[in-house]
Design a protein around this motif. Structure first.
Motif, PDB file in Angstrom:
ATOM      1  N   PRO A   1       0.800  -1.231   0.000  1.00  0.00           N
ATOM      2  CA  PRO A   1       0.000   0.000   0.000  1.00  0.00           C
ATOM      3  C   PRO A   1       0.833   1.282   0.000  1.00  0.00           C
ATOM      4  N   ALA A   2       2.069   1.206   0.472  1.00  0.00           N
ATOM      5  CA  ALA A   2       2.917   2.399   0.462  1.00  0.00           C
ATOM      6  C   ALA A   2       3.378   2.757  -0.950  1.00  0.00           C
ATOM      7  N   HIS A   3       3.264   1.797  -1.867  1.00  0.00           N
ATOM      8  CA  HIS A   3       3.697   2.010  -3.249  1.00  0.00           C
ATOM      9  C   HIS A   3       2.583   1.636  -4.220  1.00  0.00           C
ATOM     10  N   ALA A   4       1.363   2.050  -3.889  1.00  0.00           N
ATOM     11  CA  ALA A   4       0.223   1.741  -4.747  1.00  0.00           C
ATOM     12  C   ALA A   4      -0.807   2.859  -4.626  1.00  0.00           C
ATOM     13  N   GLU A   5      -1.536   3.062  -5.707  1.00  0.00           N
ATOM     14  CA  GLU A   5      -2.604   4.047  -5.709  1.00  0.00           C
ATOM     15  C   GLU A   5      -3.733   3.531  -6.597  1.00  0.00           C
ATOM     16  N   VAL A   6      -4.944   3.621  -6.072  1.00  0.00           N
ATOM     17  CA  VAL A   6      -6.134   3.235  -6.820  1.00  0.00           C
ATOM     18  C   VAL A   6      -6.927   4.521  -7.035  1.00  0.00           C
ATOM     19  N   ALA A   7      -6.837   5.042  -8.247  1.00  0.00           N
ATOM     20  CA  ALA A   7      -7.389   6.363  -8.517  1.00  0.00           C
ATOM     21  C   ALA A   7      -8.361   6.331  -9.687  1.00  0.00           C
ATOM     22  N   PHE A   8      -9.094   7.429  -9.827  1.00  0.00           N
ATOM     23  CA  PHE A   8     -10.019   7.587 -10.939  1.00  0.00           C
ATOM     24  C   PHE A   8     -10.039   9.051 -11.353  1.00  0.00           C
ATOM     25  N   LYS A   9     -10.488   9.276 -12.576  1.00  0.00           N
ATOM     26  CA  LYS A   9     -10.656  10.616 -13.116  1.00  0.00           C
ATOM     27  C   LYS A   9     -12.017  10.683 -13.785  1.00  0.00           C
ATOM     28  N   VAL A  10     -12.712  11.787 -13.577  1.00  0.00           N
ATOM     29  CA  VAL A  10     -14.017  11.962 -14.212  1.00  0.00           C
ATOM     30  C   VAL A  10     -14.182  13.431 -14.568  1.00  0.00           C
ATOM     31  N   LYS A  11     -14.766  13.682 -15.726  1.00  0.00           N
ATOM     32  CA  LYS A  11     -14.995  15.060 -16.168  1.00  0.00           C
ATOM     33  C   LYS A  11     -16.070  15.703 -15.298  1.00  0.00           C
ATOM     34  N   HIS A  12     -15.819  16.959 -14.923  1.00  0.00           N
ATOM     35  CA  HIS A  12     -16.763  17.741 -14.138  1.00  0.00           C
ATOM     36  C   HIS A  12     -17.214  18.914 -14.987  1.00  0.00           C
ATOM     37  N   MET A  13     -18.511  19.018 -15.204  1.00  0.00           N
ATOM     38  CA  MET A  13     -19.106  20.073 -16.036  1.00  0.00           C
ATOM     39  C   MET A  13     -18.509  20.077 -17.443  1.00  0.00           C
ATOM     40  N   MET A  14     -17.873  18.951 -17.804  1.00  0.00           N
ATOM     41  CA  MET A  14     -17.296  18.728 -19.134  1.00  0.00           C
ATOM     42  C   MET A  14     -16.149  19.689 -19.462  1.00  0.00           C
ATOM     43  N   ILE A  15     -15.665  20.445 -18.466  1.00  0.00           N
ATOM     44  CA  ILE A  15     -14.572  21.386 -18.735  1.00  0.00           C
ATOM     45  C   ILE A  15     -13.345  21.128 -17.874  1.00  0.00           C
ATOM     46  N   SER A  16     -13.500  20.335 -16.815  1.00  0.00           N
ATOM     47  CA  SER A  16     -12.356  20.051 -15.959  1.00  0.00           C
ATOM     48  C   SER A  16     -12.416  18.593 -15.523  1.00  0.00           C
ATOM     49  N   THR A  17     -11.343  18.124 -14.935  1.00  0.00           N
ATOM     50  CA  THR A  17     -11.265  16.737 -14.498  1.00  0.00           C
ATOM     51  C   THR A  17     -11.118  16.688 -12.983  1.00  0.00           C
ATOM     52  N   VAL A  18     -11.960  15.911 -12.346  1.00  0.00           N
ATOM     53  CA  VAL A  18     -11.846  15.658 -10.914  1.00  0.00           C
ATOM     54  C   VAL A  18     -11.109  14.340 -10.746  1.00  0.00           C
ATOM     55  N   LYS A  19     -10.121  14.362  -9.860  1.00  0.00           N
ATOM     56  CA  LYS A  19      -9.358  13.150  -9.566  1.00  0.00           C
ATOM     57  C   LYS A  19      -9.668  12.714  -8.147  1.00  0.00           C
ATOM     58  N   GLY A  20      -9.679  11.424  -7.955  1.00  0.00           N
ATOM     59  CA  GLY A  20      -9.903  10.893  -6.620  1.00  0.00           C
ATOM     60  C   GLY A  20      -9.284   9.533  -6.490  1.00  0.00           C
ATOM     61  N   ASN A  21      -9.325   9.005  -5.283  1.00  0.00           N
ATOM     62  CA  ASN A  21      -8.783   7.678  -5.060  1.00  0.00           C
ATOM     63  C   ASN A  21      -9.479   7.040  -3.871  1.00  0.00           C
ATOM     64  N   PHE A  22      -9.205   5.762  -3.704  1.00  0.00           N
ATOM     65  CA  PHE A  22      -9.669   5.019  -2.548  1.00  0.00           C
ATOM     66  C   PHE A  22      -8.471   4.836  -1.629  1.00  0.00           C
ATOM     67  N   ASP A  23      -8.619   5.248  -0.372  1.00  0.00           N
ATOM     68  CA  ASP A  23      -7.503   5.180   0.572  1.00  0.00           C
ATOM     69  C   ASP A  23      -7.355   3.815   1.229  1.00  0.00           C
ATOM     70  N   ASP A  24      -8.438   3.038   1.289  1.00  0.00           N
ATOM     71  CA  ASP A  24      -8.425   1.747   1.986  1.00  0.00           C
ATOM     72  C   ASP A  24      -8.740   0.649   0.966  1.00  0.00           C
ATOM     73  N   PHE A  25      -7.722  -0.118   0.600  1.00  0.00           N
ATOM     74  CA  PHE A  25      -7.900  -1.170  -0.401  1.00  0.00           C
ATOM     75  C   PHE A  25      -6.956  -2.326  -0.135  1.00  0.00           C
ATOM     76  N   GLU A  26      -7.290  -3.465  -0.711  1.00  0.00           N
ATOM     77  CA  GLU A  26      -6.455  -4.661  -0.629  1.00  0.00           C
ATOM     78  C   GLU A  26      -6.390  -5.293  -2.008  1.00  0.00           C
TER      79      GLU A  26
END
Length: 174
Positions: free
Chosen positions: A11-36
């Motif tokens: 987990p110290a060397h991993a990231e589970v992230a996503f990107k989604v368009k917001h209002m079709m003009i910008s991109t919101v990025k996020g991730n899940f902090d708790d995963f296996e």
């Protein structure tokens, strides 16, 4: 039959992230902090390896508390009723990972593009394997159907979600 090797996510060397368009003009990025995640393989090239992954939906993090609260609600993940999303592989040919993704009460087959970055031994003697995994899903396929339009008629949140997973796994046992 060759002995199976188990690899667990680092987990110290991993990231589970996503990107989604917001209002079709910008991109919101996020991730899940708790995963296996775990990979079981019979060979060094990881072909036909068994990939398993789960994330706690309540661990979603877009660096905006109000948005995260909305994403945890029934409009999206309903983290209270559906606390985990999961992925179980069906096949891996070295470049394409096919498996079942379950979000909420829906399971669909997805195809992900994989760059296997190889295996290396770290300074502490641990053997590690690295992967970059990319894909796209339609959120509405998984009952993440909340929608709104701007005054100009643009969608607030795009239906297409890009998945961006960078994962390092640690070989277990000797």
């Amino acid at each position: 039959m060759k002995e199976k090797t188990i690899w667990k996510i680092d987990p110290a060397h991993a990231e589970v992230a996503f990107k989604v368009k917001h209002m079709m003009i910008s991109t919101v990025k996020g991730n899940f902090d708790d995963f296996e995640a775990q990979v079981t393989t019979e060979n060094d090239d990881f072909k036909q390896a068994d990939f398993r992954f789960s994330a706690k939906t309540a661990s979603i993090n877009t660096k905006n508390e109000d948005r995260d609260t909305h994403l945890k609600s029934d409009d999206f993940f309903n983290a209270e009723q559906y606390p985990e999303l999961t992925f179980t592989s069906k096949s891996f040919d070295g470049q394409t990972l096919v498996g079942d993704l379950s979000i909420r009460d829906v399971t669909k087959e997805v195809q992900l593009d994989v760059d296997f970055n190889g295996v290396a031994v770290d300074p502490y003697g641990q053997t590690k394997a690295g992967f970059e995994i990319r894909g796209k899903i339609n959120r509405k396929d998984f009952n993440l159907t909340w929608s709104a339009l701007t005054e100009a008629g643009n969608m607030v949140v795009s239906d297409q979600v890009k998945l961006v997973i960078d994962a390092q796994f640690i070989k277990q046992g000797a």
